[in-house]
Write a protein that holds these residues in place. Structure first.
Motif, short mmCIF file in Angstrom:
data_model
loop_
_atom_site.label_atom_id
_atom_site.label_comp_id
_atom_site.label_asym_id
_atom_site.label_seq_id
_atom_site.Cartn_x
_atom_site.Cartn_y
_atom_site.Cartn_z
N ASN A 338 -50.13 -21.34 -7.40
CA ASN A 338 -50.69 -22.67 -7.18
C ASN A 338 -49.60 -23.72 -7.04
OD1 ASN A 338 -53.14 -21.44 -7.42
ND2 ASN A 338 -53.65 -22.30 -9.41
N ASN A 339 -48.44 -23.43 -7.64
CA ASN A 339 -47.31 -24.34 -7.64
C ASN A 339 -46.09 -23.61 -7.09
OD1 ASN A 339 -45.04 -25.92 -8.37
ND2 ASN A 339 -46.11 -26.80 -10.13
N ALA A 340 -45.41 -24.19 -6.12
CA ALA A 340 -44.28 -23.52 -5.49
C ALA A 340 -43.13 -23.30 -6.46
CB ALA A 340 -43.80 -24.33 -4.29
N ASP A 341 -43.11 -24.03 -7.57
CA ASP A 341 -42.04 -23.87 -8.56
C ASP A 341 -42.31 -22.76 -9.55
OD1 ASP A 341 -40.57 -25.99 -7.49
OD2 ASP A 341 -41.64 -27.48 -8.70
N GLU A 342 -43.49 -22.15 -9.49
CA GLU A 342 -43.84 -21.06 -10.38
C GLU A 342 -43.89 -19.75 -9.59
OE1 GLU A 342 -47.58 -22.20 -11.97
OE2 GLU A 342 -46.76 -23.78 -13.26
N ASP A 403 -37.36 -2.66 -0.17
CA ASP A 403 -36.75 -2.45 -1.48
C ASP A 403 -35.85 -3.62 -1.83
OD1 ASP A 403 -38.02 -0.01 -1.56
OD2 ASP A 403 -36.23 1.17 -1.10
N ARG A 404 -35.10 -4.12 -0.86
CA ARG A 404 -34.24 -5.27 -1.12
C ARG A 404 -35.07 -6.50 -1.45
NH1 ARG A 404 -31.10 -3.07 3.24
NH2 ARG A 404 -31.95 -4.60 4.71
N LEU A 405 -36.18 -6.68 -0.73
CA LEU A 405 -37.06 -7.81 -1.02
C LEU A 405 -37.61 -7.70 -2.44
CD1 LEU A 405 -38.65 -10.34 -0.10
CD2 LEU A 405 -40.45 -8.79 0.72
N SER A 406 -38.00 -6.50 -2.85
CA SER A 406 -38.54 -6.29 -4.19
C SER A 406 -37.49 -6.60 -5.25
CB SER A 406 -39.04 -4.85 -4.35
OG SER A 406 -40.12 -4.60 -3.48
N ALA A 407 -36.27 -6.13 -5.03
CA ALA A 407 -35.20 -6.40 -6.00
C ALA A 407 -34.92 -7.89 -6.10
CB ALA A 407 -33.93 -5.64 -5.61
N ASP A 412 -35.23 -12.83 -9.18
CA ASP A 412 -35.36 -14.28 -9.01
C ASP A 412 -35.46 -14.95 -10.39
OD1 ASP A 412 -36.32 -16.94 -8.51
OD2 ASP A 412 -37.18 -16.27 -6.61
N GLU A 413 -34.66 -15.99 -10.60
CA GLU A 413 -34.66 -16.67 -11.89
C GLU A 413 -36.03 -17.29 -12.20
OE1 GLU A 413 -31.52 -19.48 -12.07
OE2 GLU A 413 -29.92 -17.98 -12.12
N LYS A 414 -36.81 -17.63 -11.18
CA LYS A 414 -38.12 -18.23 -11.40
C LYS A 414 -39.20 -17.19 -11.69
CE LYS A 414 -38.48 -20.54 -7.53
NZ LYS A 414 -39.02 -21.47 -6.51
#
Length: 460
Positions: A338-342, A403-407, A412-414
């Protein structure tokens, strides 16, 4: 649980490709021209054996491993152990079985447990710990690796009653939407950043193309029919109620029919139960129940639909020759919040449980929890189909774009990761009434009746 068997079978399809190719030796593998001494440290630039010296002289010992992954998909795992075996002199023996989930508990209770088992659900780990008392707590060295390399949630999934037993191994990401980059470019559509953007795109596609639907879906999976619907609800719970409420729901600290769950299911229904939006290439809303999850996204290739929500392992279900890449025939984007920051991320994975506390077993557990093993496993899987949530995994070692996208998603820090909820619920619910309830819901049962039905089945 049957759902996990269904999911694992799909993941196995992805790994199948990797098992069919010879594994090339890599520059930092002891087998690549750099000799290793058991119990010693290899030459500069080679695999570091030092972490395993603390376990003593292990030469001539054996560790047995039992998994659900059978030949030829087992070969990348076997190859990934070579540096450890050459460092320590331990012989790691692999046993894969189609009957793994049915037989593991029987074997453990019968006194025929393997040294190590790859357990695909936290719920099964809980059962093994509580019903057998045979699972050995993970050694301090393994715990230190998990603390260093994994999101804390993963350690929680490998723990029972506050004790840490099983380090995470592989992982998959479920919060993806598959689409055709070429079609999006031709139509001028942009990948949505928020849930509102996704719904606006859905409405625009419905208005633009009278011969297709924005979405296609399939809940069919034989005896496990309904599990893809549970993933939809779980993803919506993370987005509408948040991770804390999700945890309480999974643990039954709030009832299954809590108003927050109804809100989440209705958000899923805003797509899945609207005949303007589904079921591209297959029929009406009811066709979702009978369309297999393997077939569910295929109309993206033929123009029958534009989007399909399914996990990273769905990459294995596209026809041979399909280019799965950002500039390919199909690709995936993160299912927006719902929020791009989450960035809540739903996924699954396996855990390493031990039934012996010998030094060689502890050393092997520690190896499997290390960044070194994660990178070795990536290199031993040259055709892709595997990823780990280990933050020490170097993404460049993964050859498959998905696989790279999944990693990247997992690192991702978020990202706030949560394990598949139904895999952590009592099997009567997670692999029973939850599946049936979602199937009944997609064929017309109201939200409140669906959730009441599942809640009433929860063991007292």
């Amino acid at each position: 649980m049957l759902k996990s068997i269904a999911v694992t079978s799909s993941l196995t399809l992805a790994v199948l490709l990797s098992g069919c190719a010879d594994t090339a030796e890599t520059p930092n593998s002891p087998g690549a021209g750099t000799p290793a001494s058991p119990g010693g440290t290899t030459a500069a630039g080679a695999f570091d054996c030092a972490p395993y010296e603390a376990f003593g002289d292990l030469k001539g010992t054996t560790v047995t491993v039992y998994t659900s992954i059978i030949a030829p998909e087992d070969q990348p795992h076997i190859d990934s152990w070579k540096p450890f075996e050459e460092c320590t002199g331990v012989d790691v023996q692999y046993e894969g079985s189609k009957e793994f989930e049915a037989q593991l508990l029987v074997r453990v209770k019968g006194g025929n447990a393997p040294d190590i088992a790859y357990v695909p659900q936290p719920g099964l780990l809980q059962t093994l710990v509580k019903e057998t008392g045979k699972v050995v707590e993970a050694p301090a060295e393994t715990a230190a690796n998990v603390d260093k390399h994994f999101d804390p949630a993963w350690k929680g999934y490998g723990s029972v009653d506050g004790k840490f037993y099983a380090a995470p191994l592989g992982a998959n990401v479920k919060s993806y939407v598959w689409y055709s980059p070429k079609t999006f470019t031709e139509k001028g559509y942009e990948v949505p950043a928020t849930w509102d953007d996704l719904m606006s795109l859905t409405q625009k596609i419905a208005a633009d193309d009278a011969n297709a639907k924005p979405w296609c879906a399939g809940f069919g999976s034989g005896d496990a029919t309904g599990w893809p619907g549970t993933d939809w609800l779980e993803d919506m719970m993370l987005r509408t109620a948040g991770p804390d409420a999700y945890d309480k729901w999974v643990a039954h600290e709030i009832p299954f029919n809590d108003p927050q769950v109804a809100t989440a299911l209705d958000q899923a229904g805003a797509i899945l139960k609207d005949p303007k939006f589904v079921n591209g290439g297959f029929g009406d809303v009811n066709s979702i129940a009978t369309t297999t999850f393997q077939d569910g996204g295929q109309p993206i290739l033929t123009g029958g639909c534009y989007m399909h929500r399914q996990a990273s392992f769905y990459a294995a279900n596209w026809p041979e020759g399909t280019k799965v890449a950002e500039d390919g025939d199909v690709w995936a984007f993160y299912l927006p919040s719902n929020n791009a920051d989450e960035k809540p991320v739903l996924g699954g994975g396996e855990f390493v449980a031990a039934f012996a506390d010998r030094p060689e077993v502890k050393a092997f557990q520690t190896y499997l929890s290390s960044a070194e093993w994660a990178n070795e496993k990536a290199k031993s899987t040259p055709n892709g189909g595997w990823v780990s949530a280990n933050k020490g995994l170097e993404i460049d070692n993964l050859v498959s774009p998905i696989d790279r996208l999944s990693a990247e998603t997992l690192q991702d820090e978020k990202a706030v990761f949560r394990f598949d909820g139904s895999d952590m619920m009592p099997s009567k619910v997670g692999a029973g009434t939850f599946w049936k309830g979602m199937t009944d819901w997609i064929t017309g049962k109201p939200t409140n009746e669906t959730l009441d039905f599942i809640e009433q089945s929860w063991p007292q």
